[in-house]
Design a protein around this motif. Structure first.
Motif, PDB file in Angstrom:
ATOM      1  N   VAL A  44      68.529   1.435  57.902  1.00 56.12           N
ATOM      2  CA  VAL A  44      67.608   1.206  56.580  1.00 56.12           C
ATOM      3  C   VAL A  44      68.014   3.247  55.836  1.00 56.12           C
ATOM      4  N   ARG A  45      67.089   3.919  56.728  1.00 53.29           N
ATOM      5  CA  ARG A  45      67.533   5.458  56.599  1.00 53.29           C
ATOM      6  C   ARG A  45      69.248   5.669  56.205  1.00 53.29           C
ATOM      7  N   ALA A  46      69.856   4.685  56.893  1.00 53.42           N
ATOM      8  CA  ALA A  46      71.495   5.622  56.418  1.00 53.42           C
ATOM      9  C   ALA A  46      71.688   5.131  55.353  1.00 53.42           C
ATOM     10  N   GLU A  47      70.976   4.405  54.134  1.00 56.89           N
ATOM     11  CA  GLU A  47      71.654   4.237  52.834  1.00 56.89           C
ATOM     12  C   GLU A  47      70.920   5.499  51.880  1.00 56.89           C
ATOM     13  N   ASN A  48      70.502   6.348  52.428  1.00 59.27           N
ATOM     14  CA  ASN A  48      69.671   7.115  51.547  1.00 59.27           C
ATOM     15  C   ASN A  48      70.148   8.584  50.365  1.00 59.27           C
ATOM     16  N   SER A  49      71.540   7.069  50.473  1.00 59.47           N
ATOM     17  CA  SER A  49      72.103   8.285  49.296  1.00 59.47           C
ATOM     18  C   SER A  49      71.742   7.093  47.690  1.00 59.47           C
ATOM     19  N   VAL A  50      70.992   6.348  47.739  1.00 62.43           N
ATOM     20  CA  VAL A  50      71.069   5.544  46.519  1.00 62.43           C
ATOM     21  C   VAL A  50      69.610   5.511  45.924  1.00 62.43           C
ATOM     22  N   LEU A  51      68.785   6.996  47.121  1.00 67.12           N
ATOM     23  CA  LEU A  51      67.683   7.158  45.598  1.00 67.12           C
ATOM     24  C   LEU A  51      67.984   7.667  44.726  1.00 67.12           C
ATOM     25  N   THR A  52      66.665   7.600  43.808  1.00 62.56           N
ATOM     26  CA  THR A  52      66.251   7.918  42.721  1.00 62.56           C
ATOM     27  C   THR A  52      66.085   9.808  42.575  1.00 62.56           C
ATOM     28  N   ALA A  53      67.003   9.972  41.218  1.00 58.80           N
ATOM     29  CA  ALA A  53      66.218  11.613  42.031  1.00 58.80           C
ATOM     30  C   ALA A  53      64.688  12.068  41.506  1.00 58.80           C
ATOM     31  N   GLN A  54      64.009  11.126  41.271  1.00 54.92           N
ATOM     32  CA  GLN A  54      62.589  11.618  41.743  1.00 54.92           C
ATOM     33  C   GLN A  54      62.048  11.630  42.208  1.00 54.92           C
ATOM     34  N   GLU A  55      62.391  10.099  43.785  1.00 58.48           N
ATOM     35  CA  GLU A  55      62.411   9.599  44.530  1.00 58.48           C
ATOM     36  C   GLU A  55      62.473  11.020  45.432  1.00 58.48           C
ATOM     37  N   GLN A  56      63.711  11.308  45.440  1.00 58.21           N
ATOM     38  CA  GLN A  56      64.678  12.833  46.331  1.00 58.21           C
ATOM     39  C   GLN A  56      63.582  13.947  46.732  1.00 58.21           C
ATOM     40  N   GLU A  57      63.255  14.233  44.435  1.00 61.43           N
ATOM     41  CA  GLU A  57      62.693  15.209  44.712  1.00 61.43           C
ATOM     42  C   GLU A  57      61.581  14.832  45.527  1.00 61.43           C
ATOM     43  N   LEU A  58      60.879  13.722  45.506  1.00 57.83           N
ATOM     44  CA  LEU A  58      59.550  13.351  45.932  1.00 57.83           C
ATOM     45  C   LEU A  58      59.440  13.990  47.791  1.00 57.83           C
ATOM     46  N   LEU A  59      60.743  13.423  48.615  1.00 53.84           N
ATOM     47  CA  LEU A  59      60.773  13.391  49.723  1.00 53.84           C
ATOM     48  C   LEU A  59      61.161  15.284  50.153  1.00 53.84           C
ATOM     49  N   GLY A  60      61.769  15.692  48.596  1.00 53.71           N
ATOM     50  CA  GLY A  60      62.109  17.414  48.880  1.00 53.71           C
ATOM     51  C   GLY A  60      60.438  17.985  49.504  1.00 53.71           C
ATOM     52  N   GLY A  61      59.877  17.714  47.840  1.00 54.67           N
ATOM     53  CA  GLY A  61      58.059  18.327  48.100  1.00 54.67           C
ATOM     54  C   GLY A  61      57.599  17.958  49.434  1.00 54.67           C
ATOM     55  N   LEU A  62      57.874  16.819  50.419  1.00 57.10           N
ATOM     56  CA  LEU A  62      57.503  16.267  51.640  1.00 57.10           C
ATOM     57  C   LEU A  62      57.937  17.582  52.175  1.00 57.10           C
ATOM     58  N   THR A  63      59.258  17.198  52.541  1.00 52.47           N
ATOM     59  CA  THR A  63      59.613  18.116  53.527  1.00 52.47           C
ATOM     60  C   THR A  63      59.465  20.052  53.085  1.00 52.47           C
ATOM     61  N   GLU A  64      59.320  20.007  51.897  1.00 55.49           N
ATOM     62  CA  GLU A  64      59.078  21.775  51.890  1.00 55.49           C
ATOM     63  C   GLU A  64      57.039  21.645  52.178  1.00 55.49           C
ATOM     64  N   LEU A  65      56.824  20.831  52.121  1.00 59.22           N
ATOM     65  CA  LEU A  65      55.396  20.898  52.481  1.00 59.22           C
ATOM     66  C   LEU A  65      55.308  21.114  54.390  1.00 59.22           C
ATOM     67  N   LYS A  66      56.042  20.576  54.540  1.00 59.79           N
ATOM     68  CA  LYS A  66      56.246  20.659  56.247  1.00 59.79           C
ATOM     69  C   LYS A  66      56.643  21.702  56.389  1.00 59.79           C
ATOM     70  N   GLU A  67      57.105  22.287  56.339  1.00 56.96           N
ATOM     71  CA  GLU A  67      57.283  23.239  56.099  1.00 56.96           C
ATOM     72  C   GLU A  67      57.408  24.986  56.594  1.00 56.96           C
ATOM     73  N   ILE A  68      56.228  24.761  54.586  1.00 57.54           N
ATOM     74  CA  ILE A  68      54.617  25.363  54.896  1.00 57.54           C
ATOM     75  C   ILE A  68      53.680  25.673  55.394  1.00 57.54           C
ATOM     76  N   CYS A  69      53.226  23.935  56.087  1.00 58.10           N
ATOM     77  CA  CYS A  69      52.066  24.204  57.022  1.00 58.10           C
ATOM     78  C   CYS A  69      53.245  24.261  58.874  1.00 58.10           C
ATOM     79  N   VAL A  70      53.893  24.176  58.593  1.00 58.89           N
ATOM     80  CA  VAL A  70      54.956  25.019  60.134  1.00 58.89           C
ATOM     81  C   VAL A  70      54.422  26.254  60.036  1.00 58.89           C
TER      82      VAL A  70
END
Length: 454
Positions: free
Chosen positions: A185-211
């Motif tokens: 399922v994760r191999a199909e991440n190219s079909v995510l919408t811009a809002q979903e990618q933005e949300l996941l990018g925000g979570l990734t950025e939050l993880k980097e800030i926390c680290v």
């Protein structure tokens, strides 16, 4: 005239060049600044910190899986084998609940709008027939109906929301025990919408800030704050310097404009003087031209007389040249004959030399061929001699080694014979001594036996 200097317009200066000139040292020290802002530790050592990062990573992964559920449902034929029966059924049920939830959310506003418009239209028609009392009663009935419908819809939404939460937990639990489905399922991440990618990018950025915050110690946070304060103070000072330099630049531009205006005035004065000089020079040129014409006419008359005299001299010189040519023609013929004779002799000598050199070249080539052949034979003989010499040296070495070996064997044989002789001699002497001892003991025992019998 196009050479008049026009006053230059003031250019709009940005702070970028000045900041670049002021911040040259900061660019050279940029790696040190980044090193100060980065934490000293590169890995999380505390268990709590590792758990926090693990929770964030798991949340990002689950969010990505939930965002891809509609795509999986649309392409269930491709994912049915990997997902399994139970997970497939849960995803289809979850998507059905999601569509129901969206369907309840969509008509909520439109129903209220339709109710208000219908009530207003009915109120308007009834007002023309029955009056204001009927209008107020109809509006109250519609408001009660809208409130009852909104309450029922809210309760349905709450129930479906709870079902969606329960279905989400079940799907994530089933994904946790099926790593292959997660990877597919994760191999199909190219079909995510811009809002979903933005949300996941925000979570990734939050993880980097926390680290980054977890890697940093309180002392490092204090040093970082002090460093940022010093940078801010330095930036403020640089801004003051920039303002001061811009003010000085404006003054310099004003001075330059004043200088340009002064030079323009001087240029205008020079142009007026030039115009006056041009008028004066035209009159002077006219007078000079008249004087030159008069002098040209006088020179023309003088040149005609000189031309006649020179023509007479040319005729005399031509006559002298003809006489000299006749005198030297005979001597020239004699010299030409002598030259032809010498050239013929030289050509004969050259031909003789070429023939002689051809013979010598042929002889040289023959000798060189013989020399080359003999040299090749010599090289061949030398090679054979080297081979024979190597073989002779090898044979002589083998003979020497064989002789030495033979001498060694003879010495060893001689030593062995000598040793065997010595050993045999010792052995014979030992046997003789032993026999003598046995004989001596036999005689002693015989005498003792005879004495006993007596």
């Amino acid at each position: 005239m196009a050479d008049v200097l026009a006053p230059a317009s003031k250019p709009t200066h940005s702070r970028t060049p000045i900041m670049a000139s002021l911040g040259g040292t900061s660019k050279r020290n940029q790696p040190d600044a980044l090193r100060v802002l980065d934490p000293a530790r590169k890995k999380l050592t505390a268990v709590e910190s590792q758990r926090i990062v693990a929770v964030l990573e798991d949340a990002i992964k689950r969010g990505e899986l939930l965002a891809l559920l509609p795509h999986v449902n649309k392409n269930m034929d491709r994912f049915s084998v990997v997902l399994g029966v139970e997970l497939k059924r849960e995803i289809e049920h979850h998507c059905e609940l999601q569509r129901t939830f969206n369907g309840l959310l969509m008509p909520k506003e439109s129903t209220g709008d339709r109710g208000s418009s219908a009530g207003s239209s009915r109120t308007g028609s009834a007002g023309s027939r029955k009056g204001s009392a009927t209008t107020s009663r109809t509006a109250g009935d519609h408001s009660d109906m809208n409130s009852m419908f909104s309450e029922q819809q809210t309760r349905k939404l709450q129930v479906i929301q709870q079902q969606l939460a329960h279905s989400t937990r079940n799907i994530l639990r089933l994904f946790s025990i099926n790593p292959a489905a997660v990877s597919a399922v994760r191999a199909e991440n190219s079909v995510l919408t811009a809002q979903e990618q933005e949300l996941l990018g925000g979570l990734t950025e939050l993880k980097e800030i926390c680290v980054e915050r977890l890697l940093m110690t309180p002392l490092e946070e204090k040093q970082r704050a002090e460093y940022v304060d010093s940078i801010t103070i330095r930036d403020r000072k640089n801004a003051e310097i920039i303002d001061k330099l811009e003010a000085e630049l404006g003054e310099a531009e004003d001075e330059r404009d004043m200088e340009i205006s002064k030079r323009n005035d001087h240029i205008r004065k020079l142009k007026n003087q030039l115009h006056t000089i041009e008028k004066f020079s035209e009159e002077h040129i006219r007078r000079t031209k008249m004087d030159a014409d008069k002098e040209e006419q006088a020179d023309t008359r003088n040149s005609e007389s000189k031309k006649g005299k020179l023509q007479q001299e040319i005729n005399q010189l031509k006559q002298q040249l003809a006489n000299l040519t006749a005198e030297h023609r005979e001597s020239e013929l004699a010299l030409r004959k002598r030259k032809f004779k010498i050239e013929t002799e030289v050509e004969n000598w050259i031909q003789k030399y070429d023939a002689d050199m051809g013979d010598r070249q042929t002889e040289y080539e023959e000798v060189d061929a013989v020399y080359t052949e003999e040299k090749a034979q010599l090289n061949e003989l030398e090679e054979k001699f080297k081979t024979l010499e190597a073989e002779y040296t090898k044979i002589m070495e083998e003979k020497r080694i064989a002789a030495e070996k033979k001498e060694q064997e003879e010495r060893e044989l001689e030593m062995a014979i000598r040793a065997a002789t010595v050993v045999q001699a010792f052995w014979r002497s030992y046997k003789v001594r032993k026999m003598l001892k046995q004989k001596t003991k036999g005689k002693g025992k015989g005498k003792k036996g005879k004495k006993g019998k007596k």
